[in-house]
Design an enzyme around this catalytic site. Sequence first.
Site, PDB file in Angstrom:
ATOM      1  N   THR A  23       0.807  -1.219   0.000  1.00  0.00           N
ATOM      2  CA  THR A  23       0.000   0.000   0.000  1.00  0.00           C
ATOM      3  C   THR A  23       0.843   1.273   0.000  1.00  0.00           C
ATOM      4  OG1 THR A  23      -0.285  -0.355   2.366  1.00  0.00           O
ATOM      5  CG2 THR A  23      -2.050  -1.101   0.925  1.00  0.00           C
ATOM      6  N   THR A  24       0.860   2.038   1.066  1.00  0.00           N
ATOM      7  CA  THR A  24       1.297   3.433   0.975  1.00  0.00           C
ATOM      8  C   THR A  24       2.815   3.611   0.863  1.00  0.00           C
ATOM      9  OG1 THR A  24      -0.619   4.002   2.294  1.00  0.00           O
ATOM     10  CG2 THR A  24       1.058   5.688   2.052  1.00  0.00           C
TER      11      THR A  24
END
Length: 241
Positions: A23-24
């Site tokens: 993800t991030t």
Amino acid sequence: MDPGLLPRADLASGSPVRIPVATTILALRFADGVLVAGDRRATEGYTIADNRIEKVFAADEFSAVAIAGAAGPASDMVKLLQVELEHYEKIEGETLSLEGKANRLAQMIKQNFPMAMQGIVVVPLFGGFDRRRDEGRIFRYDAIGGRYEEIDYHATGSGGVHARATLKKRHRGDMPRAEAVRAAVEALIDASEEDAATGGPDLGRGIFPVVALVTTDGYETIDDAELRGITEDLLRERGRL
């Protein structure tokens, strides 16, 4: 890339295939070069697949790549890029330009297009120190290999929008190393508080983001002891410690 925006991974069997999704991730320019960072969580749908995944890698001595999207293919892409850059240097006797490295990564993403259409999307961030221009540079990509240079900072993945909001407030192009590292950690904490697919620093289990710097001295990572101190300061300021 936000996992919710990905097409469903319906392969030949017609059944949804769940794969770990990183993800991030974020990148920013600072006084000495570029910083590239990522949280440590990978998800499979609504399940946490991994809390210690590595999303930031050295592409070579003067560049770094962070991965978002399908974790397995993204990791393979990074390994192939590392090998190709090393091979180029051995054959040509010099390193490929930073622009050339960014273009090669774009080509790899384009080659993944058939898989991207099936939901196996890879969306990296690339940053490095351009020794010809004596400055750090950041490149982001779309799912089909489009390449875009960012002047100041960028964040992507499911918590990217929240990380960018923090960087928008904190970022200065001439910020020193310590301030840049603190801004990156704060951005990832803010993202983890708004996005379930982003993992925040875990003081109890000793899990911290991977934060890498690329400067004229090359690639280095920030050790967990420094990240722990920054995390504790930020949480103390918020009255959570």
